[in-house]
Design a protein around this motif. Structure first.
Motif, mmCIF file in Angstrom:
data_model
loop_
_atom_site.group_PDB
_atom_site.id
_atom_site.type_symbol
_atom_site.label_atom_id
_atom_site.label_comp_id
_atom_site.label_asym_id
_atom_site.label_seq_id
_atom_site.Cartn_x
_atom_site.Cartn_y
_atom_site.Cartn_z
ATOM 1 N N ALA A 97 -3.564 3.570 -1.262
ATOM 2 C CA ALA A 97 -3.769 3.038 -2.609
ATOM 3 C C ALA A 97 -3.000 1.735 -2.768
ATOM 4 C CB ALA A 97 -3.316 4.042 -3.655
ATOM 5 N N SER A 98 -3.628 0.778 -3.433
ATOM 6 C CA SER A 98 -2.997 -0.497 -3.755
ATOM 7 C C SER A 98 -3.471 -0.904 -5.146
ATOM 8 C CB SER A 98 -3.391 -1.561 -2.719
ATOM 9 O OG SER A 98 -4.729 -1.971 -2.912
ATOM 10 N N LYS A 102 -1.646 7.878 -0.455
ATOM 11 C CA LYS A 102 -1.927 8.728 -1.616
ATOM 12 C C LYS A 102 -2.282 10.151 -1.212
ATOM 13 C CE LYS A 102 -4.749 8.998 -5.816
ATOM 14 N NZ LYS A 102 -5.817 8.340 -6.605
ATOM 15 N N GLU A 103 -2.932 10.287 -0.039
ATOM 16 C CA GLU A 103 -3.371 11.617 0.392
ATOM 17 C C GLU A 103 -3.533 11.631 1.908
ATOM 18 O OE1 GLU A 103 -7.128 14.734 -0.276
ATOM 19 O OE2 GLU A 103 -7.001 12.877 -1.441
ATOM 20 N N VAL A 130 -5.563 8.348 2.821
ATOM 21 C CA VAL A 130 -6.082 7.552 1.714
ATOM 22 C C VAL A 130 -4.957 6.626 1.271
ATOM 23 C CG1 VAL A 130 -7.012 7.576 -0.622
ATOM 24 C CG2 VAL A 130 -7.645 9.388 0.996
ATOM 25 N N TYR A 142 0.837 -1.202 0.000
ATOM 26 C CA TYR A 142 0.000 0.000 0.000
ATOM 27 C C TYR A 142 0.874 1.256 0.000
ATOM 28 C CZ TYR A 142 -4.193 -2.718 1.170
ATOM 29 O OH TYR A 142 -5.250 -3.601 1.153
ATOM 30 N N GLU A 145 -8.446 1.963 -3.766
ATOM 31 C CA GLU A 145 -8.165 2.887 -2.674
ATOM 32 C C GLU A 145 -9.062 2.597 -1.476
ATOM 33 O OE1 GLU A 145 -8.528 6.895 -3.970
ATOM 34 O OE2 GLU A 145 -6.941 6.736 -5.492
ATOM 35 N N GLU A 146 -8.537 2.932 -0.303
ATOM 36 C CA GLU A 146 -9.338 2.837 0.908
ATOM 37 C C GLU A 146 -8.922 3.947 1.870
ATOM 38 O OE1 GLU A 146 -7.619 -0.382 3.831
ATOM 39 O OE2 GLU A 146 -7.706 -1.245 1.811
ATOM 40 N N GLN A 147 -9.821 4.315 2.738
ATOM 41 C CA GLN A 147 -9.569 5.379 3.693
ATOM 42 C C GLN A 147 -9.341 4.790 5.078
ATOM 43 O OE1 GLN A 147 -12.894 8.063 3.455
ATOM 44 N NE2 GLN A 147 -12.585 8.505 1.293
#
Length: 323
Positions: free
Chosen positions: A238-239, A224-225, A236, A221, A243-245
């Motif tokens: 990313a993989s 990202k943000e 946030v 992972y 994306e997941e939070q």
């Protein structure tokens, strides 16, 4: 230009001449963090004519730090910028000259040593390099906005401010494992986020982290943000699957530091990561050129240790000049 009588003699009157800027010193210190200021205090107290060239951002990493609780002498802590102002004032009171100019080149091949800034060329019998190191950044949205407001680059410095929170540590090396393990003293859970499927840390460091029930791993992972409202509240991730939070109270970036030694390449010996190699406590590969602080210290990276290294360099310079 008019001639006016002065004591019976005609004297040409023109615009007053500016005093010639002093350019020759016993000691020049490059950098104005805890190491540089402390070295200045010690050199000036030893009656050495001392100049600090601070660079364009005096104060080092502490100017971007809010509360500092682990520097001795401040019962209730102190803001990082205020601590650096105190350092500066003390150095000036001891007689240190401080010029807020950036060093663009040096010549350590001949004596006296030459240090060039954008404005002037200076000479010195001895030089102390205290240019520090810069934490590597993620370069993601929100990182800069929340620096000092939930984004940190030093768990030892800032961990106690994050009690009973879920925290994120970004990185997969030994430093990241050390940061994560340290943060378990304060956090409810520490989430280690690493972009690769495997950690880069040594086996023993990985084992310690995996054995800690408070640490959870998110391998493969990337952050990202970083989001929040006045302070960090969410990241946030990313993989390849999307994306997941994740809710979090803080993000600790532990992907390494870069010593600020580019200026000295080819003149001072550095290791494979660019840190200055010392011969003894503070002496570099060039006699008469010394180093102090994060520019050679890859292990501790604390304000108090940087100040201690500055003290050692100041004493070593004084002994060198006596000899």
């Amino acid at each position: 230009m008019a001639a006016e009588p002065e004591g019976g003699v005609l004297v040409e009157k023109g615009p007053p001449k500016e005093p010639r800027k002093k350019t020759k010193y016993d000691v020049i210190i490059i950098g104005a963090g805890p190491a540089g200021y402390t070295a200045g205090i010690y050199c000036s107290r030893a009656r050495r004519d001392t100049l600090i060239l601070s660079g364009i951002l005096p104060g080092g990493q502490l100017v971007n730090t809010t509360d500092v609780e682990n520097f001795p002498g401040f019962e209730n802590g102190i803001m990082g910028p205020d601590l650096m102002i105190n350092f500066r004032k003390q150095a000036e009171r001891m007689g240190t000259t401080i010029v807020d100019d950036e060093v663009v080149n040096v010549d350590f091949r001949h004596r006296p040593f030459k240090v060039l800034t954008s404005e002037e060329e200076y000479e010195a019998k001895a030089v102390i390099v205290g240019t520090g190191a810069t934490p590597r950044k993620l370069g993601v949205e929100g990182e800069k906005a929340f620096a000092g407001k939930g984004v940190s680059y030093c768990a030892t410095c800032d961990g106690p401010f994050f009690k009973n929170m879920e925290l994120v540590v970004v990185g997969g090396g030994d430093s990241a494992m050390e940061e994560a393990t340290f943060l378990t003293k304060f956090a409810t859970t520490v989430h280690v986020v690493h972009r690769r499927k495997e950690l880069r840390a040594s086996k023993i460091m990985q084992e310690r982290a995996h054995d800690d029930e408070k640490i959870r791993f998110h391998l493969g992972y990337e952050v990202k943000e970083i989001r929040g409202n006045g302070k960090v509240q969410q990241v946030v991730l990313a993989s390849p699957d999307g994306e997941e939070q994740m809710d979090t109270g803080g993000v600790f970036v532990a992907i390494g530091h870069d010593p600020n030694t580019e200026l000295f390449k080819g003149q001072l010996e550095t290791d494979d990561q660019g840190y200055i190699v010392l011969k003894g406590a503070s002496q570099t590969s060039v006699p008469g050129v010394f180093a102090a602080g994060d520019v050679h210290d890859r292990r501790y990276r604390q304000a108090i240790t940087a100040a201690g290294f500055g003290c050692m360099a100041g004493i070593d310079v004084n002994n060198y000049l006596d000899e």
